[in-house]
Design a protein around this motif. Structure first.
Motif, PDB file in Angstrom:
ATOM      1  N   PRO A  92      -4.553   5.385  -2.831  1.00  0.00           N
ATOM      2  CA  PRO A  92      -5.672   5.824  -1.990  1.00  0.00           C
ATOM      3  C   PRO A  92      -6.992   6.036  -2.737  1.00  0.00           C
ATOM      4  CG  PRO A  92      -3.688   7.089  -1.511  1.00  0.00           C
ATOM      5  CD  PRO A  92      -3.413   6.314  -2.764  1.00  0.00           C
ATOM      6  N   GLU A  93      -8.018   6.232  -1.939  1.00  0.00           N
ATOM      7  CA  GLU A  93      -9.351   6.595  -2.413  1.00  0.00           C
ATOM      8  C   GLU A  93      -9.274   7.841  -3.301  1.00  0.00           C
ATOM      9  OE1 GLU A  93     -13.576   8.041  -0.331  1.00  0.00           O
ATOM     10  OE2 GLU A  93     -11.676   8.132   0.757  1.00  0.00           O
ATOM     11  N   GLY A 114       0.837  -1.189   0.000  1.00  0.00           N
ATOM     12  CA  GLY A 114       0.000   0.000   0.000  1.00  0.00           C
ATOM     13  C   GLY A 114       0.869   1.235   0.000  1.00  0.00           C
ATOM     14  N   SER A 122      -3.604   2.161   2.494  1.00  0.00           N
ATOM     15  CA  SER A 122      -3.142   3.246   1.622  1.00  0.00           C
ATOM     16  C   SER A 122      -3.994   4.487   1.888  1.00  0.00           C
ATOM     17  CB  SER A 122      -3.250   2.845   0.145  1.00  0.00           C
ATOM     18  OG  SER A 122      -2.923   3.934  -0.694  1.00  0.00           O
ATOM     19  N   VAL A 126      -8.337   1.711   2.273  1.00  0.00           N
ATOM     20  CA  VAL A 126      -7.842   2.913   1.603  1.00  0.00           C
ATOM     21  C   VAL A 126      -8.668   4.106   2.049  1.00  0.00           C
ATOM     22  CG1 VAL A 126      -7.117   1.560  -0.407  1.00  0.00           C
ATOM     23  CG2 VAL A 126      -9.340   2.706  -0.430  1.00  0.00           C
TER      24      VAL A 126
END
Length: 387
Positions: free
Chosen positions: A228-229, A189, A384, A351
């Motif tokens: 990430p998101e 991540g 992440s 995430v």
């Protein structure tokens, strides 16, 4: 008169301290939350039980007002209003189920535990004490949930001192032998520090930089790399083709946050993309209520809300690996992770895009929560975040 006010004031103060300490973002402090049911049970009236619940929940979720103000770039008052509204379900449940009947109290508290873990009340079921099961009973799985529930019920009976001593002993032993969840083999991540620009700045240059990061980070050792998101912004055929071409010649599969625009609004998703192609891997079950998920818009014939899939896709599969994805808000509540665990995943993937939480403990609380769940079910964990 003054003496009558001292006891309630002390109980409320202890409850607020309990919420503040247990939800400070340190996984090993999560069991402090088990003091809340004790305080709730020794309340002498429904009104005092309500105040104890208010103190605990508001202290545990203290980062929300500042975070909301940062996200929307306006003053603190709307954040304070949302903070108070979010506390209503927790306070209402614990107030309604409080009873002076000592024999009935464990059953009432069991009902509160369940109601705050599942929708609709569980939609704002933050700071749930059952999350501490992963610290007290690592690798126990569902037996750990059962043991945690039994312990919580014991804490609202007259035998609570003995139960508390037993749980503290378990806590100390767990802290002495604590290890963090393992990282799955050939997974990684990636944390980013791109602030509010992530997901908003979606030009060609940003995509090229992210692709370069993925290639440099995971080319030799990593098969699956999580970002990430919202990292991709909108997921479109053009973006898909750009990433497929960018990952050509590598063995990497990137799992990246994105949004998919629909006629009614949008889906907050994770996509999996490699040199062989890309597809939507996961649709978020519970977006942030109020800021992302706005169900009233459909009632009013409006659009723009994120869709809540609630119980959909608890586990997804990638190259034979069963994944339990948790996007941002889903890490703060109970049912998404428990629903995923019912399907026996191989790995937990968490995430988020937490730039708006700067100066608060929200991201740390999210990390602590998923670490606790991963330890409870002995699952590898990939995290992440963007900050």
């Amino acid at each position: 008169m003054r003496r009558k006010l001292v006891r309630p004031a002390v109980l409320v103060g202890l409850s607020a301290a309990t919420g503040w300490i247990s939800w400070s973002g340190v996984a090993l402090l999560l069991p402090v939350s088990l003091l809340f049911p004790v305080l709730w049970s020794v309340a002498t009236s429904r009104k005092i039980a309500a105040l104890i619940s208010v103190g605990y929940f508001l202290a545990a979720s203290r980062g929300l007002p500042q975070g909301v103000a940062t996200f929307y770039q306006f003053d603190l008052w709307p954040g304070l209003l949302l903070w108070l509204c979010a506390s209503l379900s927790f306070v209402a449940v614990h107030t309604a189920l409080w009873t002076a009947n000592a024999r009935a109290r464990p059953f009432c508290y069991l009902a509160a535990i369940v109601l705050m873990a599942v929708p609709p009340f569980g939609i704002t079921g933050w700071a749930h004490p059952v999350t501490a099961a992963g610290v007290l009973f690592p690798a126990w799985g569902w037996w750990g949930i059962a043991a945690m529930t039994a312990g919580l019920l014991g804490l609202v009976t007259h035998t609570w001192p003995a139960v508390a001593m037993a749980l503290v002993s378990v806590w100390l032993w767990s802290a002495a032998t604590w290890t963090d969840p393992i990282l799955p083999d050939r997974w990684r991540g990636v944390d980013l520090d791109l602030g509010p620009s992530l997901g908003r700045e979606t030009g060609l240059h940003r995509h090229h930089k992210l692709i370069q990061l993925v290639r440099e980070t995971g080319f030799t050792k990593t098969a699956v790399l999580a970002l990430p998101e919202s990292a991709l912004g909108s997921w479109t055929p053009t973006v898909e083709r750009l990433w497929i071409d960018g990952l050509a010649g590598t063995p990497i599969t990137a799992i990246v946050g994105a949004t998919v625009v629909t006629e009614e609004g949008y889906d907050n998703v994770l996509v999996a993309v490699s040199a062989q192609g890309g597809n939507v891997l996961y649709q978020q079950r519970m977006p942030v209520p109020g800021s992302m998920w706005q169900p009233w818009q459909s009632w009013l014939g409006q659009t723009g809300s994120a869709r809540a899939d609630v119980f959909a896709n608890p586990v997804v599969e990638l190259d034979g690996t069963r994944i339990a994805p948790l996007i941002c808000y889903e890490q703060l509540i109970v049912w998404p992770v428990l629903q995923s665990m019912l399907h026996d995943p191989d790995v937990i993937l968490a995430v988020g895009n937490g730039w708006w939480t700067a100066g608060t403990s929200i991201v740390d609380i999210q990390r602590a929560s998923v670490i606790a769940w991963a330890r409870l079910f002995a699952r590898p964990l990939v995290i992440s975040f963007n900050t």
